[in-house]
Write an enzyme that holds these catalytic residues in place. Structure first.
Site, PDB file in Angstrom:
ATOM      1  N   SER A  24       7.425   5.963   5.337  1.00  0.00           N
ATOM      2  CA  SER A  24       7.575   5.805   6.781  1.00  0.00           C
ATOM      3  C   SER A  24       8.828   5.013   7.112  1.00  0.00           C
ATOM      4  O   SER A  24       9.407   4.338   6.258  1.00  0.00           O
ATOM      5  CB  SER A  24       6.352   5.111   7.373  1.00  0.00           C
ATOM      6  OG  SER A  24       6.480   3.714   7.219  1.00  0.00           O
ATOM      7  N   LYS A  25       9.233   5.122   8.353  1.00  0.00           N
ATOM      8  CA  LYS A  25      10.490   4.530   8.801  1.00  0.00           C
ATOM      9  C   LYS A  25      10.539   3.020   8.538  1.00  0.00           C
ATOM     10  O   LYS A  25      11.602   2.460   8.323  1.00  0.00           O
ATOM     11  CB  LYS A  25      10.702   4.831  10.285  1.00  0.00           C
ATOM     12  CG  LYS A  25      12.172   5.019  10.569  1.00  0.00           C
ATOM     13  CD  LYS A  25      12.485   5.761  11.817  1.00  0.00           C
ATOM     14  CE  LYS A  25      13.977   5.734  11.995  1.00  0.00           C
ATOM     15  NZ  LYS A  25      14.712   6.889  11.712  1.00  0.00           N
TER      16      LYS A  25
END
Ligand code: GLU
Length: 490
Positions: A260-261
């Site tokens: 994820s970011k």
């Protein structure tokens, strides 16, 4: 067998996630392998998630990666255009189609109007939580009479349309990767199909579109697996044959969590900006979750197409290993055509002020030579300036004791004297000079072969091995070489 038609159906939420690119890649590889079609559809029915320019961004990232679709939404001269006979391919342009199909379900009794407002649903949720019950809609509006429904619509009440699941029925479907899956409708919520704003939910839109676009295989991330029983049931309710489902394992980070970011780069454009080559990224991504029959790790796109099959996609998540990507990228950098690589390196070198626009015009061979040297030492294009600085550092350090010994025992003074003399006759080193200088020194000194080039190499670089000496000489240039000679007291 009917024609293979697969689709990648991203929602335009801002950027293309690396896991999304892998899904698109598998779609593409499978379609090409089966001589089928790969379609790109934009799923933008959740308007609250919509981000400006994200369709353009998505298309650019896919194009950069070389994962090219045959049909659907394209970018041409900066304009979004659609091609293919099953359009529109942007869901927000298909609202009337979804309404038409939801009517069919209302008519057959497979869907119903629901007037429950937010407050009621929230209260219901709280109650269910308190009593430790399964969360979900309680079927409050399932049995409203036709008259009541009409009355409430006429009076302007907001409503949604929900799917009416039978009370207790097993839904079966097959996923290529996971085998047969059975879920009982008891465990499913009467899914909203059409929202009060007239937009379909993902579940309705995806079924209608996959059916109308004649999709043969639904390939997507396993986060959609819990939705698949609903979809399988919807196909049945419509009286349609369901496509084949393929739920891909999630791309995980090194801690085995979803990439994820928050944990660093996940957008394809970030990898581009960092100096990864598209052919390396796609080669690597293909291996995250899929394994070829052989132990081979390097595949170009045609080889991937040839080798790819869903049978060899694993059930468990694939770990995204940046070190392995770097290793593969380094391989592709080394293998790349030198002019192409130089073109990629030039903007980065300009940005770091290692070269000027004049150099591009007048000293292209010099830039090319330095790229030729550096390509052996970097794993991304962006490392080139930093590595260049270390090469241009005139404080030469001997790599080994042996190198120092070889230099000591050589006739280095004679060699470098001759070198200096030649240098004094030119303004700057060009390709021709670099290529002929060793011959000239040989003529002058009578020293040949290893005794000629090895001491010069060590004197200039500190190393006994490395790139071609003529390239090193060209890259270093007159001033650097003179400084290095001077340092040796000559
Ligand atoms: N629009 C969904 C997404 O953004 C695609 C799901 C599917 O492929 O069915 O991931």
């Amino acid at each position: 067998m009917t024609e293979v038609r697969v689709r990648f159906a991203p929602s335009p939420t801002g950027y293309l996630h690396i896991g999304g690119l892998r899904t698109a890649l598998y779609d593409y590889l499978f379609a090409k392998n089966k001589k089928g079609k790969y379609i790109l559809r934009i799923e933008d029915t959740d308007q609250s998630r919509f981000v400006d320019d994200s369709i353009e961004n998505l298309l650019k990232s896919l194009e950069w990666a070389g994962v090219n679709h045959d049909e659907g939404v394209f970018l041409e001269d900066g304009e979004i255009v659609e091609k293919g006979e099953y359009g529109p391919y942007i869901q927000s342009k298909r609202l009337s189609i979804y309404k038409e199909y939801v009517e069919k379900l209302l008519d057959s009794g497979d869907a119903y109007y629901c007037f429950c407002d937010k407050d009621r649903l929230e209260r219901l949720r709280e109650e269910q939580k308190e009593k430790n019950l399964m969360l979900g809609y309680d079927g409050h509006c399932r049995n409203l009479s036709k008259e009541e429904v009409e009355k409430r619509i006429e009076s302007g009440e907001d409503y949604v349309i929900r799917l009416r699941f039978p009370e207790n029925e097993d839904i079966k479907f097959t996923d290529i990767i996971r085998g047969e899956i059975v879920v009982n409708t008891k465990d499913l919520d009467d899914q909203v199909l059409l929202k009060s704003d007239g937009f379909p939910t993902y579940h309705l839109a995806v079924i209608v579109d996959d059916y109308l676009m004649k999709i043969s295989h639904v390939v997507r991330g396993e986060e959609w697996l819990p939705s698949a029983p609903k979809h399988a049931y919807l196909y049945k309710a419509f009286g349609w044959e369901a496509p084949i489902f393929v739920h891909l394992p999630t791309v995980l980070n090194s801690e085995k969590k979803k990439l994820s970011k928050r944990h660093g780069d996940v957008a394809v454009e970030d990898f581009k900006a960092k100096g990864y080559l598209p052919e390396a990224l796609t080669n690597y991504l293909a291996l995250v979750g899929w394994s070829p029959e052989s132990n081979e790790e390097f595949f170009n796109m045609d080889e991937l197409i040839e080798e790819f099959s869903f049978e060899r996609v694993s059930r468990t998540g694939g770990v995204f290993d940046i070190n392995k990507l770097n290793w593969i990228n380094a391989h592709y950098i080394r293998e790349k055509d030198l002019d192409e690589l130089t073109a990629l390196a030039i903007p980065v070198l300009l940005e770091h002020e290692e070269i000027t626009n004049d150099d591009i015009k007048n000293r292209y061979d010099w830039i090319k030579a330095l790229v030729a040297i550096l390509k052996e030492r970097v794993s991304t294009i962006n490392e080139i300036p930093e590595k260049l600085e270390s090469i241009l550092d005139n404080d030469v350090k001997y790599e080994t004791k042996e190198a120092e010994e070889v230099l000591k025992e050589s006739e280095i003074d004679k060699l470098l004297e001759a070198f200096k003399e030649e240098l004094s006759q030119i303004e700057e080193i060009d390709e021709e000079f670099a290529k002929s200088i060793l011959k000239k020194i040989q003529k002058k000194t009578g020293i040949k072969g290893k005794n000629l080039f090895m001491p010069i190499r060590i004197a200039l670089t500190g190393n006994q091995h490395g790139p071609d000496l003529d390239k090193i000489i060209l890259v270093l240039g007159k001033a650097n070489i003179l400084k290095r000679i001077e340092k040796l007291g000559i």
